[in-house]
Design a protein around this motif. Structure first.
Motif, PDB file in Angstrom:
ATOM      1  N   ARG A 156       0.838  -1.200   0.000  1.00 56.12           N
ATOM      2  CA  ARG A 156       0.000   0.000   0.000  1.00 56.12           C
ATOM      3  C   ARG A 156       0.875   1.253   0.000  1.00 56.12           C
ATOM      4  N   ARG A 157       0.457   2.289  -0.731  1.00 52.30           N
ATOM      5  CA  ARG A 157       1.189   3.554  -0.785  1.00 52.30           C
ATOM      6  C   ARG A 157       0.337   4.647  -0.152  1.00 52.30           C
ATOM      7  N   ILE A 158       0.952   5.417   0.746  1.00 50.42           N
ATOM      8  CA  ILE A 158       0.230   6.417   1.538  1.00 50.42           C
ATOM      9  C   ILE A 158       0.746   7.809   1.177  1.00 50.42           C
ATOM     10  N   PHE A 159      -0.200   8.765   1.003  1.00 49.98           N
ATOM     11  CA  PHE A 159       0.148  10.127   0.593  1.00 49.98           C
ATOM     12  C   PHE A 159      -0.520  11.139   1.528  1.00 49.98           C
ATOM     13  N   THR A 160       0.072  12.317   1.592  1.00 46.10           N
ATOM     14  CA  THR A 160      -0.471  13.356   2.476  1.00 46.10           C
ATOM     15  C   THR A 160      -1.663  14.058   1.861  1.00 46.10           C
ATOM     16  N   ASP A 161      -1.740  14.136   0.548  1.00 39.92           N
ATOM     17  CA  ASP A 161      -2.866  14.828  -0.086  1.00 39.92           C
ATOM     18  C   ASP A 161      -3.200  14.156  -1.414  1.00 39.92           C
ATOM     19  N   ARG A 162      -4.336  14.559  -1.979  1.00 40.99           N
ATOM     20  CA  ARG A 162      -4.827  13.926  -3.202  1.00 40.99           C
ATOM     21  C   ARG A 162      -3.976  14.288  -4.420  1.00 40.99           C
ATOM     22  N   ASP A 163      -3.405  15.483  -4.440  1.00 41.08           N
ATOM     23  CA  ASP A 163      -2.590  15.879  -5.590  1.00 41.08           C
ATOM     24  C   ASP A 163      -1.391  14.938  -5.758  1.00 41.08           C
ATOM     25  N   ARG A 164      -0.703  14.658  -4.646  1.00 40.13           N
ATOM     26  CA  ARG A 164       0.444  13.753  -4.723  1.00 40.13           C
ATOM     27  C   ARG A 164      -0.010  12.330  -5.054  1.00 40.13           C
ATOM     28  N   LEU A 165      -1.153  11.951  -4.531  1.00 40.14           N
ATOM     29  CA  LEU A 165      -1.680  10.623  -4.849  1.00 40.14           C
ATOM     30  C   LEU A 165      -1.890  10.476  -6.342  1.00 40.14           C
ATOM     31  N   TRP A 166      -2.506  11.502  -6.963  1.00 44.21           N
ATOM     32  CA  TRP A 166      -2.810  11.366  -8.390  1.00 44.21           C
ATOM     33  C   TRP A 166      -1.556  11.455  -9.251  1.00 44.21           C
ATOM     34  N   VAL A 189     -12.325   4.973  -8.389  1.00 44.62           N
ATOM     35  CA  VAL A 189     -12.644   6.132  -7.546  1.00 44.62           C
ATOM     36  C   VAL A 189     -14.115   6.019  -7.132  1.00 44.62           C
ATOM     37  N   ARG A 190     -14.604   7.009  -6.354  1.00 45.26           N
ATOM     38  CA  ARG A 190     -15.963   6.877  -5.836  1.00 45.26           C
ATOM     39  C   ARG A 190     -16.937   7.917  -6.368  1.00 45.26           C
ATOM     40  N   SER A 191     -16.497   8.902  -7.133  1.00 42.16           N
ATOM     41  CA  SER A 191     -17.407   9.949  -7.592  1.00 42.16           C
ATOM     42  C   SER A 191     -17.044  10.396  -8.999  1.00 42.16           C
ATOM     43  N   VAL A 192     -18.004  11.040  -9.650  1.00 39.37           N
ATOM     44  CA  VAL A 192     -17.769  11.571 -10.996  1.00 39.37           C
ATOM     45  C   VAL A 192     -16.690  12.647 -10.963  1.00 39.37           C
ATOM     46  N   GLY A 193     -16.726  13.505  -9.930  1.00 44.19           N
ATOM     47  CA  GLY A 193     -15.734  14.565  -9.816  1.00 44.19           C
ATOM     48  C   GLY A 193     -14.326  14.021  -9.689  1.00 44.19           C
ATOM     49  N   GLU A 194     -14.151  12.989  -8.867  1.00 47.25           N
ATOM     50  CA  GLU A 194     -12.820  12.394  -8.700  1.00 47.25           C
ATOM     51  C   GLU A 194     -12.406  11.641  -9.959  1.00 47.25           C
ATOM     52  N   ALA A 195     -13.370  11.081 -10.693  1.00 44.49           N
ATOM     53  CA  ALA A 195     -13.055  10.438 -11.969  1.00 44.49           C
ATOM     54  C   ALA A 195     -12.503  11.460 -12.959  1.00 44.49           C
ATOM     55  N   ASP A 196     -13.082  12.653 -12.970  1.00 40.44           N
ATOM     56  CA  ASP A 196     -12.575  13.723 -13.836  1.00 40.44           C
ATOM     57  C   ASP A 196     -11.163  14.139 -13.424  1.00 40.44           C
ATOM     58  N   ARG A 197     -10.926  14.166 -12.107  1.00 41.37           N
ATOM     59  CA  ARG A 197      -9.597  14.511 -11.606  1.00 41.37           C
ATOM     60  C   ARG A 197      -8.566  13.463 -12.030  1.00 41.37           C
ATOM     61  N   ALA A 198      -8.944  12.199 -11.934  1.00 37.87           N
ATOM     62  CA  ALA A 198      -8.051  11.125 -12.370  1.00 37.87           C
ATOM     63  C   ALA A 198      -7.782  11.227 -13.867  1.00 37.87           C
ATOM     64  N   SER A 199      -8.821  11.520 -14.636  1.00 34.10           N
ATOM     65  CA  SER A 199      -8.664  11.656 -16.085  1.00 34.10           C
ATOM     66  C   SER A 199      -7.710  12.781 -16.436  1.00 34.10           C
ATOM     67  N   ALA A 200      -7.811  13.891 -15.692  1.00 34.66           N
ATOM     68  CA  ALA A 200      -6.918  15.026 -15.951  1.00 34.66           C
ATOM     69  C   ALA A 200      -5.465  14.646 -15.664  1.00 34.66           C
ATOM     70  N   ALA A 201      -5.230  13.896 -14.575  1.00 32.39           N
ATOM     71  CA  ALA A 201      -3.864  13.488 -14.234  1.00 32.39           C
ATOM     72  C   ALA A 201      -3.291  12.547 -15.295  1.00 32.39           C
ATOM     73  N   SER A 236      -4.828   8.400   0.914  1.00 28.60           N
ATOM     74  CA  SER A 236      -4.360   9.714   1.350  1.00 28.60           C
ATOM     75  C   SER A 236      -5.143  10.159   2.573  1.00 28.60           C
ATOM     76  N   ARG A 237      -4.581  11.136   3.272  1.00 25.45           N
ATOM     77  CA  ARG A 237      -5.241  11.674   4.466  1.00 25.45           C
ATOM     78  C   ARG A 237      -6.452  12.515   4.100  1.00 25.45           C
ATOM     79  N   GLU A 238      -6.675  12.750   2.812  1.00 20.65           N
ATOM     80  CA  GLU A 238      -7.834  13.530   2.365  1.00 20.65           C
ATOM     81  C   GLU A 238      -8.919  12.638   1.775  1.00 20.65           C
ATOM     82  N   ASP A 239      -8.833  11.336   2.015  1.00 20.62           N
ATOM     83  CA  ASP A 239      -9.852  10.418   1.494  1.00 20.62           C
ATOM     84  C   ASP A 239     -11.221  10.807   2.043  1.00 20.62           C
TER      85      ASP A 239
END
Length: 665
Positions: free
Chosen positions: A466-476, A497-509, A601-604
């Motif tokens: 498992r990989r642990i990150f402090t925030d979502r930006d570093r995770l992505w 992921v769990r939401s449409v918004g986070e899916a868009d964020r993953a797509s952008a990364a 991440s701690r922002e989950d």
């Protein structure tokens, strides 16, 4: 009267529950969920699961041996054997011995007509279903064929069978695939999906085995109840209602459903647990006191309310609670306003709904804006639900805030919860890959016992560290790099992921690194079948919500198994551990290899269920994040369970109060 609509409400509704469509045999009463005896019995039932599982496997082996003995029979000899089994079942019922014979015959017909020879594990699952149990069978192990075997045995015994599918697509797929085998057995099968006309529905329900989604079977039950109500009145209102329910002359017609006898429920935990808190209702539009102008007033007033000062938010509730200061502010802000504002209960409900639309309900997470309308997203399945709306004025507030077409207020004509409806069947049973977390609840509420069916082939799933990150930006950043590496190696991957918004964020990364990919979320639901069909091909990267967690079969492309199989990248945890297990179950199916990668991440989002003090703890010790997420999921599951049981208690109290109207007893 305006158009009659069939909808799901996101909040519990205390409406009159209608009597059943047809008489049925008396059955054993369900246990009292609040009694100590029920609590002890549910624990004992879970403890007895290994013994029940061994007995099901024994029955499966016997059925397999009997089916092999039938392989040498000619077609006329097999038909005679089928007739003998049917007569024995009609005369003596589904005893263990008779069930073995019925499963053997059904198994042989599946081999001859479908080219599919059931395994011992599938026959064991079918045996557990016939015994009225919930079978936990790992994803990809052949639950569809197991349901066919059990449904055939029930139907040969003269029972009326409803095979409940999670959605219309799966109901249509399974009925079409299995129809030749049912016909060879001398049984008829029917299909009910959304949009079917009333005559088509009535014909389908007349079949021996009916494939139908949970939503459609409940709505048809409510339709029958309303039809009986219309038959007993001669008013113009009831005549219109009769025409809306499929009677052109408004006169009497036969009910759609014959009776609620046997229900075999696929993904039973999704239907009986996840959907239990969502009442289904038939409603009609009405002109009420809450207009768009009033909604705009409420939104303007609510914008001046401060979170934590004037109101508090419970992560498990869609409606905020006003503090004492908030109530005082409400009185001062609405002083002198007329119309509905003059009634205290109404103005408090308006303010709470307006606050919820601004601070709780999030676009692309709780709902989408599509073609100028609000479309809700089911938080358990990740799918859009165009026929669902929020109660308490929430839908109207969101529509006004988003500048969408208003659907107006709704007047409920009839309502029932999944819990009360399915408790009305003479026998219910079902299957899922994720049962053990809710086994005690299924026993306490429905009297269902659990059995586990072992895997046919050895599990070849590998879990990477498992990989642990402090925030979502570093995770992505890290997840996108990992996805790029998998793509270059030729490995397909699901980025979960769990939401449409986070899916868009993953797509952008992924786009930023030039990784070609597809997105499967509620926003792309129309392309679901095409995306899923490609998800297991060489080097394909797919961003998915929990839409990909149930009822999907991702087949590996050529050469993918040799490379290591499908990779599931868990980049965000869901509120329920069962949903995460379903997503993990997309890989390593039927003996194929597979890999699971976890990014936390701690922002989950699931950490919102923990107290604020946890933030300081996680800031000092990031390594505790996985444990904190697991604890937050347990809290969410426990509170969701409490809400479902509270709704059931209210349903039971309502049934006692409305006993003169009949009901599901």
């Amino acid at each position: 009267m305006s158009e009659v609509t069939f909808e799901l409400s996101q909040a519990p509704s205390a409406e009159l529950v209608l009597p059943r469509a047809a008489p049925r045999r008396r059955r054993r009463a369900h246990p009292d969920i609040d009694s100590p005896v029920s609590w002890i019995a549910s624990r004992l039932s879970v403890a007895a699961s290994p013994w029940r599982s061994r007995r099901a496997m024994q029955q499966g082996r016997l059925a397999l041996a009997r089916s092999k003995a039938l392989a040498s029979l000619s077609e006329p000899e097999l038909v005679q054997r089928r007739t003998d089994v049917r007569l024995a079942l009609r005369a003596g019922g589904l005893t263990r011995t008779a069930a073995v014979e019925a499963l053997a015959v059904a198994s042989e017909y599946a081999r001859r007509t479908l080219g599919m020879s059931p395994y011992t594990e599938q026959l064991a699952c079918a045996s557990a279903l016939i015994a009225g149990a919930v079978a936990e069978m790992e994803t990809g192990e052949g639950k569809t064929l197991a349901a066919f075997l059990a449904a055939s045995a029930f139907a040969l015994a003269g029972r009326m069978v409803h095979v409940i599918a999670p959605n219309d697509y799966l109901a249509a797929r399974d009925e079409q695939d299995l129809r030749p085998a049912y016909a060879a057995l001398g049984l008829s099968s029917g299909l009910v999906i959304g949009g079917d006309a009333v005559p088509s529905r009535r014909k389908a329900y007349g079949a021996d085995i009916v494939y139908v989604s949970s939503k459609e079977v409940v709505f048809d039950y409510l339709r029958d109840g309303l039809a009986r109500t219309a038959n007993s009145h001669n008013s113009a209102l009831m005549a219109k209602l009769g025409r809306a329910l499929g009677r052109p002359d408004g006169g009497e017609a036969e009910p759609l459903q014959r009776a609620l006898d046997v229900a075999i429920i696929d993904e039973i935990d999704s239907v009986l647990v996840d959907e239990a808190g969502t009442p289904l209702l038939i409603s009609t539009n009405r002109t009420g006191d809450i207009s768009e102008a009033v909604a705009r007033q409420a939104l303007g007033i609510a914008a001046r309310f401060a979170p934590g000062v004037d109101f508090t938010v419970d992560p498990m509730d869609a409606m905020p609670a006003l503090t004492f200061r908030g109530l005082q502010r409400m009185e001062s802000e609405t002083e002198g306003l007329g119309g509905p504002w003059r009634v205290r209960l109404i103005r408090e409900e308006l303010i709470r709904a307006a606050i919820a639309s601004q601070h709780i309900l999030k676009r692309d997470h709780h709902y989408l804006v599509r073609d100028g309308k609000i479309v809700l997203i089911d938080q358990q399945s990740g799918r859009v639900t165009p026929d669902r709306h929020w109660s308490h004025g929430l839908s109207l507030m969101v529509e006004v805030r988003e500048g969408c077409l208003s659907t107006g207020e709704k007047k409920s004509l009839a309502s029932i919860s999944f819990q009360r409806f399915f408790r009305g069947y003479s026998r219910i049973c079902g299957m899922s890959g994720t049962v053990r977390e809710v086994a005690s609840e299924l026993h306490a509420v429905y009297g269902l016992k659990a059995a586990s069916v072992k895997r046919r082939l050895r599990l070849r799933r590998r879990h990477k560290p498992r990989r642990i990150f402090t925030d979502r930006d570093r995770l992505w950043e890290a997840a996108a790099q990992a996805a790029l590496g998998l793509h270059q190696q030729g490995l397909p991957a699901l980025v979960a992921v769990r939401s449409v918004g986070e899916a868009d964020r993953a797509s952008a990364a992924l786009t930023a690194l030039g990784v070609p990919h597809s997105v499967l979320s509620a926003a792309q639901d129309k392309a679901e079948a095409e995306i899923v069909a490609r998800a297991g091909q060489r080097g394909v990267i797919t961003v998915v919500t929990n839409m990909a967690g149930r009822g999907t079969d991702i087949r590996l492309g050529e050469g993918v198994a040799e490379l290591g199989g499908l990779v599931v990248m868990l980049c965000e945890r869901h509120d329920s551990r069962r949903v995460d297990r379903q997503l993990i179950g997309r890989c390593a199916r039927q003996g194929d290899p597979g890999v699971v990668m976890e990014f936390v991440s701690r922002e989950d989002g699931v950490l919102r269920f923990l107290a604020g003090s946890w933030r300081g703890v996680l800031a000092r010790w990031p390594g505790l994040t996985p444990r904190a997420i697991a604890w937050a999921q347990r809290i969410s599951e426990r509170r969701n369970k409490g809400g479902r049981l509270q709704l059931l208690r209210r349903d039971e109290q309502l049934a006692k109060l409305m006993a003169f109207a009949g009901g599901l007893d």
